[in-house]
Write an enzyme that holds these catalytic residues in place. Structure first.
Site, mmCIF file in Angstrom:
data_model
loop_
_atom_site.group_PDB
_atom_site.id
_atom_site.type_symbol
_atom_site.label_atom_id
_atom_site.label_comp_id
_atom_site.label_asym_id
_atom_site.label_seq_id
_atom_site.Cartn_x
_atom_site.Cartn_y
_atom_site.Cartn_z
ATOM 1 N N ASP A 97 34.684 -7.477 71.806
ATOM 2 C CA ASP A 97 35.463 -8.758 71.465
ATOM 3 C C ASP A 97 34.852 -10.112 72.071
ATOM 4 O OD1 ASP A 97 37.561 -7.441 69.954
ATOM 5 O OD2 ASP A 97 38.823 -7.522 71.689
ATOM 6 N N HIS B 5 51.053 -11.390 67.115
ATOM 7 C CA HIS B 5 51.959 -10.221 67.106
ATOM 8 C C HIS B 5 53.195 -10.658 67.513
ATOM 9 C CE1 HIS B 5 47.842 -8.743 68.486
ATOM 10 N NE2 HIS B 5 48.313 -7.778 67.904
ATOM 11 N N MET C 257 48.749 -15.951 59.545
ATOM 12 C CA MET C 257 48.831 -14.367 59.612
ATOM 13 C C MET C 257 49.679 -13.875 60.842
ATOM 14 S SD MET C 257 47.352 -11.774 61.688
ATOM 15 C CE MET C 257 45.625 -11.472 61.930
ATOM 16 N N HIS D 63 34.394 -4.151 64.753
ATOM 17 C CA HIS D 63 34.677 -2.367 64.473
ATOM 18 C C HIS D 63 33.812 -1.869 63.550
ATOM 19 C CE1 HIS D 63 39.354 -3.747 65.110
ATOM 20 N NE2 HIS D 63 38.709 -4.035 66.150
ATOM 21 N N ASP E 235 53.624 -11.036 71.136
ATOM 22 C CA ASP E 235 52.947 -12.210 71.813
ATOM 23 C C ASP E 235 53.790 -13.368 71.966
ATOM 24 O OD1 ASP E 235 50.573 -10.411 71.517
ATOM 25 O OD2 ASP E 235 49.827 -11.930 69.589
ATOM 26 N N ASP F 46 34.867 -1.568 73.268
ATOM 27 C CA ASP F 46 35.226 -2.802 72.416
ATOM 28 C C ASP F 46 35.112 -4.160 73.007
ATOM 29 O OD1 ASP F 46 36.672 -4.284 70.561
ATOM 30 O OD2 ASP F 46 38.622 -3.344 71.215
ATOM 31 N N GLU G 282 36.704 -6.292 60.744
ATOM 32 C CA GLU G 282 36.331 -6.949 61.789
ATOM 33 C C GLU G 282 34.812 -6.790 62.229
ATOM 34 O OE1 GLU G 282 39.142 -7.237 65.279
ATOM 35 O OE2 GLU G 282 37.628 -6.809 66.707
ATOM 36 N N LYS H 144 39.487 0.554 62.384
ATOM 37 C CA LYS H 144 38.716 0.310 63.589
ATOM 38 C C LYS H 144 38.194 1.861 64.088
ATOM 39 C CE LYS H 144 38.850 -1.174 68.515
ATOM 40 N NZ LYS H 144 39.526 -1.828 69.713
ATOM 41 N N GLU I 153 43.445 -3.350 58.531
ATOM 42 C CA GLU I 153 42.249 -3.496 59.616
ATOM 43 C C GLU I 153 41.892 -2.074 60.395
ATOM 44 O OE1 GLU I 153 43.044 -6.289 62.623
ATOM 45 O OE2 GLU I 153 41.358 -5.757 63.516
ATOM 46 N N ASP J 153 38.413 -10.864 60.696
ATOM 47 C CA ASP J 153 38.195 -10.853 62.197
ATOM 48 C C ASP J 153 36.846 -11.168 62.508
ATOM 49 O OD1 ASP J 153 41.033 -10.674 62.294
ATOM 50 O OD2 ASP J 153 41.050 -8.887 63.399
ATOM 51 N N ASP K 54 39.077 -12.815 66.496
ATOM 52 C CA ASP K 54 39.360 -12.039 67.197
ATOM 53 C C ASP K 54 38.805 -11.798 68.472
ATOM 54 O OD1 ASP K 54 41.341 -9.939 68.299
ATOM 55 O OD2 ASP K 54 41.276 -8.632 66.501
HETATM 56 C C1 GCO Z 1 41.577 -4.801 68.303
HETATM 57 C C2 GCO Z 1 42.179 -5.408 67.285
HETATM 58 C C3 GCO Z 1 43.229 -6.190 67.380
HETATM 59 C C4 GCO Z 1 44.036 -6.538 65.826
HETATM 60 C C5 GCO Z 1 45.205 -7.091 66.183
HETATM 61 C C6 GCO Z 1 45.903 -7.534 64.991
HETATM 62 O O1 GCO Z 1 40.453 -4.266 68.399
HETATM 63 O O2 GCO Z 1 42.370 -4.637 69.382
HETATM 64 O O3 GCO Z 1 41.172 -5.852 66.634
HETATM 65 O O4 GCO Z 1 43.108 -7.279 67.977
HETATM 66 O O5 GCO Z 1 43.185 -7.145 65.430
HETATM 67 O O6 GCO Z 1 46.177 -6.370 66.718
HETATM 68 O O7 GCO Z 1 46.262 -6.892 64.043
HETATM 69 MN MN MN Z 2 41.058 -7.376 65.088
HETATM 70 MN MN MN Z 3 39.176 -5.413 67.566
#
Ligand code: GCO
Ligand code: MN
Ligand code: MN
Length: 389
Positions: free
Chosen positions: A259, A56, A90, A222, A59, A257, A219, A185, A183, A247, A289
Site C-alpha cells: 500500500d 467502511h 464511495m 493487487h 471506520d 501488501d 487496485e 486481490k 475489488e 484504488d 488506497d
Molecule cells: C486491502 C484492500 C482494502 C479495500 C477496502 C475497501 O488490500 O486491504 O485494498 O483496502 O480496498 O477494504 O473495500
Molecule cells: Mn483497495
Molecule cells: Mn489493497
C-alpha cells in the site's frame, strides 16, 4: 512552484478514512501513531485539496455501537463534511476484522455467518447512502482459503453470487441510486482469495442477475502482487464500461501488501495509468488506497497524502507533454500505422471477405524484417518522465 500541482476538489481525489487513519500496525509490531478521529481526517484532507473521503461502516461507527450512538456519530460526521465541503462518494463494509469472519463472510462455510454478512452489508449500504455514496465497493478480504479441502469450491462462487444478487435487489427495493464495484486481490489476509484478479471479477459480473449495476474497483497493488500488469487490467475494465472506481497506490512485485504512496515505486506504470485515465476523460473518483510508511508520525501521514495527489497531477502534466511532443507523436504515427482497407477486410466476417483474405499475399518475411522503434519510443517516454525534454 507552479500551482498546477496543487490539488483541487475538481480533481476528484479521495482517500479512505482507513488510509490516513492507518496507525502503522503490522503483523510484527504495534501501532506507531495514535488513532485519528474521522472528523479530523476530513478537515485535514479538505485543507490538502481532496474531494472527499470513503469509508467502511466500522471506520466511522464501531462494530458494537448502539443505534443512538450510531446516529450521534453520523450526525457529527455529516456536520464535519458540510463544514469542509467534503463528500463521501464511495462506501464499503468491513467484512474482515471481526473474528466471526475468520472463514469468510459471503463464502463462510457457516450459513449464519453468510446471513450475518448480508445483514451487516444492508446496514452499511444504508449508512453509505445516507452519507451520499454512489458507489459501493465489495472487497472480499476473507473470501478465500488456506485449506481448499474445507469447501465445495463451486459453492463459494454461488454463495458470493447469491449475496451480490440479493444486495443489488435490496438497493433497488430501497430506491437507492447506487452501483456496486467489485475489488479483486490475490491474497492477504487469506492465503488465497477467491476470484483473485480484475479479469476474474469481470467474468463473474456477467453471471449476475443485473450485470449493468456492477463494475470493478481495480487496485494497483493487487494486480502487481499477482505479478500482473495493472494497466492491462484497467484497460480491459475501461473498454468494457466497467471501471466504476479505482484504488491507486503502489507496490513492489513479490512482496507483502505494501500500500505504498501512489507513484513511489513503478513510476512508468503510474504514468501510463494516469495517461490512460486522462486520455479517456474517465469521470470516476481517483481514490488513494494506501498509507504512510510505518516510520512516519502524523506529519508524515499528511506528506504521504499530499504526495499521492501531487504525483498524480505531475503525471497528468507529463501525459499532456507526451501527447504534445512532436517527435513522440511522429514516431507513434509511424508505429501505429493505419490501413483502412485491410482493417475493414478483417472486421465483420463475410464469405466474400474470407475468400479475398485467402487470396492475399502479405509477404510476411518482408514485414518481419523491419523493427518497431520501441527502444526509441521508450527512451523518449523515460526522458519525458525524467524532465529532460
Ligand atoms: C486491502 C484492500 C482494502 C479495500 C477496502 C475497501 O488490500 O486491504 O485494498 O483496502 O480496498 O477494504 O473495500
Ligand atoms: Mn483497495
Ligand atoms: Mn489493497
Amino acid at each position: 512552484m507552479s500551482d498546477l500541482f496543487q490539488p483541487k476538489p475538481s480533481d476528484r481525489f479521495t482517500f479512505g478514512l482507513w488510509t490516513v487513519g492507518n496507525p502503522g500496525r503490522d503483523p510484527f509490531g504495534d501501532a506507531v501513531r495514535p488513532t485519528v478521529a474521522p472528523t479530523y481526517s476530513v478537515k485535514k484532507l479538505s485543507e490538502l485539496g481532496a474531494y472527499g473521503v470513503n469509508l467502511h461502516d466500522n471506520d466511522l461507527v464501531p462494530f458494537d455501537a448502539t443505534a443512538s450512538e450510531r446516529d450521534q456519530i453520523v450526525k457529527e460526521f455529516k456536520q464535519a463534511l458540510e463544514d469542509c465541503g467534503m463528500k463521501v462518494p464511495m462506501a464499503t463494509t468491513n467484512l474482515f476484522f471481526h473474528p466471526v469472519f475468520r472463514d469468510g463472510a459471503f463464502t463462510s462455510n457457516n450459513p449464519k455467518v453468510r446471513a450475518f454478512a448480508v445483514q451487516k452489508t444492508m446496514s452499511a449500504i444504508d449508512l453509505g447512502v445516507e452519507l451520499g455514496a454512489e458507489i459501493y465497493v465489495f472487497w472480499g478480504g476473507r473470501e478465500g482459503a488456506e485449506v481448499d479441502a474445507s469447501k465445495n469450491g463451486p459453492d463459494t462462487i454461488k454463495w458470493f453470487r447469491d449475496s451480490i444478487n440479493f444486495l443489488c435487489d435490496y438497493v433497488k427495493d430501497q430506491g437507492y441510486d447506487l452501483k456496486f464495484a467489485l475489488e479483486a486481490k490475490p491474497n492477504e489476509p487469506r492465503g488465497d482469495i477467491y476470484m483473485p484478479t480484475t479479469g476474474h471479477m469481470l467474468h463473474f459480473i456477467e453471471t449476475l442477475d443485473d450485470p449493468p449495476m456492477v463494475g470493478v474497483n481495480p487496485e494497483f497493488a493487487h494486480e502487481t502482487m499477482a505479478g500482473l500488469n495493472f494497466l492491462h487490467g484497467v484497460i480491459q475494465a475501461l473498454e468494457a464500461g466497467k471501471l466504476f472506481h479505482i484504488d491507486l497506490n503502489d507496490q513492489k512485485m513479490g512482496r507483502f501488501d505494501q500500500d505504498l504512496r501512489f507513484g513511489s515505486e513503478n513510476i512508468k506504470a503510474a504514468f501510463l495509468l494516469v495517461k490512460l485515465l486522462e486520455d479517456a476523460n474517465w469521470g470516476g473518483m481517483k481514490h488513494f488506497d494506501a498509507h504512510a510508511y510505518r516510520t512516519e508520525d502524523e506529519e508524515g501521514v499528511w506528506d504521504f497524502a499530499a504526495g499521492c495527489m501531487r504525483t498524480y497531477l505531475i503525471l497528468k502534466e507529463k501525459a499532456k507533454q507526451f501527447n504534445e511532443d512532436a517527435e513522440i507523436q511522429g514516431l507513434l504515427a509511424e508505429i501505429q500505422s493505419k490501413d483502412a482497407e485491410l482493417e475493414a477486410l478483417i472486421s465483420g466476417y463475410s464469405a466474400d471477405k474470407a475468400s479475398q483474405l485467402r487470396g492475399r499475399d502479405f509477404a510476411p518475411d518482408q514485414i518481419a524484417a523491419k523493427g518497431h522503434a520501441y527502444e526509441k519510443l521508450d527512451q523518449l517516454t523515460v526522458e519525458v518522465l525524467l524532465g529532460v525534454r
